[in-house]
Design an enzyme around this catalytic site. Sequence first.
Site, short mmCIF file in Angstrom:
data_model
loop_
_atom_site.label_atom_id
_atom_site.label_comp_id
_atom_site.label_asym_id
_atom_site.label_seq_id
_atom_site.Cartn_x
_atom_site.Cartn_y
_atom_site.Cartn_z
N HIS A 468 0.81 -1.21 0.00
CA HIS A 468 0.00 0.00 0.00
C HIS A 468 0.85 1.27 0.00
O HIS A 468 0.32 2.37 -0.19
CB HIS A 468 -0.93 0.01 1.21
CG HIS A 468 -2.26 0.66 0.94
ND1 HIS A 468 -2.53 1.35 -0.22
CD2 HIS A 468 -3.39 0.72 1.68
CE1 HIS A 468 -3.76 1.82 -0.18
NE2 HIS A 468 -4.31 1.44 0.96
N ARG A 469 2.15 1.17 0.21
CA ARG A 469 3.01 2.33 0.08
C ARG A 469 3.14 2.76 -1.38
O ARG A 469 3.37 3.94 -1.68
CB ARG A 469 4.41 2.03 0.64
CG ARG A 469 4.45 1.72 2.12
CD ARG A 469 5.84 1.29 2.55
NE ARG A 469 6.29 0.09 1.84
CZ ARG A 469 7.46 -0.50 2.05
NH1 ARG A 469 8.31 0.02 2.95
NH2 ARG A 469 7.79 -1.59 1.39
#
Length: 498
Positions: A468-469
């Site tokens: 999700h980064r």
Amino acid sequence: MSRIKTFNLPDLGEGLTEGEILTWLVKVGDTIELNQPIVEVETAKAAVEIPAKWAGQVQAIHHPEGTTVEVGAPIIAIDTDPGAGPLDAPSTTATPSGDLPTPSAASLAAVEVAPAEGMVEPGLIGGAAPGGRTAVLVGYGPRTTSAKRRPRKGGVPAQAAASVPPPAPPAAADHGVVAGNTTTPTPTNPAPVVRDRPSAATGGLVLAKPPVRKLAKDLGVDLATLTGSGPLGSITREDVQQAANGATVVAEPITATATSAASFGADREQRIPVKGVRKLTAENMSRSAFTAPHVTEFLTVDVTRAMKALERLRNRREWRDVRVSPLLLVAKAVLLAVKRHPMVNSTWAGDEIVVKEYVNLGIAAATERGLIVPNVKDAGRLSLRELADSLTDLVQTAKSGRTSPADMSGGTLTITNVGVFGVDTGTPILPPGESAILAFGAVREMPWVHKGKVKVRQVTTLGLSFDHRIIDGELGSKFLRDVGDFLADPEAALLAWT
């Protein structure tokens, strides 16, 4: 120049620091050739055969099979010129009689003798610590010193108690009559009906159900004088009725399974050493799970058209000798979706994101040594036929345990085919350095609304885990949707996207 060459365990790549010797392919005295495989070593990546750096004769093998050896440690000695005659034996080696040379007094004085087996060194846990104490953790470890008890008031002093002889064995009447050297056993389970009083072992407690107690009261039978024949020595209705009629009740022996607790010790446990591929997998998965914030999305897809397209492909003359599986279409779908969403094929590098223009497509494979993820290099440049051949070679090599470390390094995006185990989908953990992994579930026949009617269709579920980064919800959803669109109608997707 010395004829004897020592061959050290080489660095097999990817920063590996050790390897386990699985099998020696040569033995002492064998004549070997240059580049001949001499040993099979299992690293944290794979099992690899190591070739000889020199031709010659094997003089010594330094580590047996099953030993873990650090990179750079010597593993074998090779005589590179065995035809030059016998080697000169150094004076410090074995004497002609085969015995080792006699050590000097100074060398013996410098030798630290290890404690004998079963002994405990002073100061260690279980051994005598300074001052005569026993160094034992509270509640753990054996006691190697005798326990000391405080003498009771008015009792026998401790020294006197120590001199008291042990109690005599039970009387012969309990175990049989001894006549000369012959022992005549007596019945082990006599059970007379009447006894003087309840056993002290039960504390006067009589085991009997309420209906049995009522029957005994009505018949005038004292339960405390009976020996029960039921479970755990309980008194049954038959015991009471026989006692009322004056019959003898023979109690059935209580089996050990009824009274003894189940064993939960080490004899019912198995301990498996964590090493090699399993150790590396554990380290990688732990590092990935607690470093990259994982998000997983799911999509259920009607793949009936894709399965029909595969069948038509298998029937084509040029494809009849090619292994064609649903995994091939999933791999093609992923490669096309990456072209439409390049950010999915990237790596988090701290202060920057590295987007890769090549796709080294990893395929998770379960092997006897554990989970490995070899990858097809630059898979995006391959045709469908080349991709099929590469996937077949990759899987066969992995199952045979011959995957090289190079084939398992540099992956950029991975597919895990959990459907082969009959599983619908999963939440896979990212391989380190990758930003996405797709779980491909089993293809099942299920009721599905198709053209306004409920029909039986072939359906699968996809699970996409991503970092999700790098990948937000929108990008992950679009990528997963494109993979699903291709599997729902591969022919239309090829026409639209290429």
